[in-house]
Write an enzyme that holds these catalytic residues in place. Structure first.
Site, PDB file in Angstrom:
ATOM      1  N   ASP A  10      24.293  48.910  18.123  1.00  0.00           N
ATOM      2  CA  ASP A  10      23.481  47.824  17.613  1.00  0.00           C
ATOM      3  C   ASP A  10      24.287  46.532  17.781  1.00  0.00           C
ATOM      4  O   ASP A  10      25.512  46.575  17.945  1.00  0.00           O
ATOM      5  CB  ASP A  10      23.163  48.081  16.138  1.00  0.00           C
ATOM      6  CG  ASP A  10      22.421  46.935  15.498  1.00  0.00           C
ATOM      7  OD1 ASP A  10      21.353  46.553  16.012  1.00  0.00           O
ATOM      8  OD2 ASP A  10      22.922  46.416  14.488  1.00  0.00           O
ATOM      9  N   ASP A  12      23.734  42.813  15.976  1.00  0.00           N
ATOM     10  CA  ASP A  12      23.989  41.992  14.785  1.00  0.00           C
ATOM     11  C   ASP A  12      24.478  42.836  13.614  1.00  0.00           C
ATOM     12  O   ASP A  12      23.796  43.745  13.166  1.00  0.00           O
ATOM     13  CB  ASP A  12      22.721  41.233  14.395  1.00  0.00           C
ATOM     14  CG  ASP A  12      22.232  40.345  15.526  1.00  0.00           C
ATOM     15  OD1 ASP A  12      22.882  39.318  15.775  1.00  0.00           O
ATOM     16  OD2 ASP A  12      21.233  40.711  16.181  1.00  0.00           O
TER      17      ASP A  12
END
Length: 181
Positions: A10, A12
């Site tokens: 992922d 952020d």
């Protein structure tokens, strides 16, 4: 011991910044991430991004800017859901569209892949396809454990890491991470 084919990361809160979106050009990696990606790639592990970016649908950013940034960080391939939550797509996490697209394109066995993320939606998507699930406490990781535990109730998280470096160390200790011939 299982041999890892690829790692989905992922963006952020997992590899940089915090639990909010920082658009390309403003985004900064956490310490060790660049070195960790490089180490994994030296061991011939594919590194893929796996990120929801609804700002693209909202006209706040361009997909190509995210792709260019993530490829610059060393990712082998980039999977981005540009849709808002209310658009009902199959790619937005916790749906599995991005993982399935990568599986098909790269001929992966998703049970031999790892998902590292800071949100419950990363972990639920990984669980749906049988991947190894690592939740990092950076970004939204702590709130995923404390405020969204109900969404993770039926999910067996393989490891809860303090940060990206801890996640990679755990992987090297528990799985075969070298695909060298």
């Amino acid at each position: 011991m299982r041999q890892i084919e690829a790692i989905f990361l992922d963006r952020d809160g997992t590899i940089g910044e915090d639990d909010t979106v920082h658009y390309p050009g403003e985004f900064e990696l956490f310490p060790y991430v660049e070195k960790g990606i490089k180490r994994l790639k030296q061991d011939n592990i594919k590194i893929f991004s796996f990120t929801n970016q609804p700002g693209i649908s909202n006209g706040l950013a361009k997909r190509q800017d995210f792709v260019q940034e993530l490829k610059g960080f060393g990712f082998n391939d980039v999977y981005i859901c540009p849709h808002r939550h209310d658009e009902g797509c199959s790619c937005r996490k916790p749906n599995t569209g991005m993982l399935m697209e990568a599986q098909q394109k790269h001929e992966l066995k998703l049970e031999n892949c790892v998902v590292v993320g800071d949100r419950w939606s990363d972990i639920v998507a990984a669980a749906k396809v049988g991947s190894i699930k690592i939740l990092v406490k950076t970004g939204a990781g702590k709130s995923s454990l404390n405020e969204h535990f109900d969404k993770l109730n039926d999910v067996n998280i393989d490891y809860i890491a303090n940060d990206f470096k801890d996640a990679i160390s755990w992987l090297y200790s528990n799985y075969i991470l070298s695909n060298r011939l």
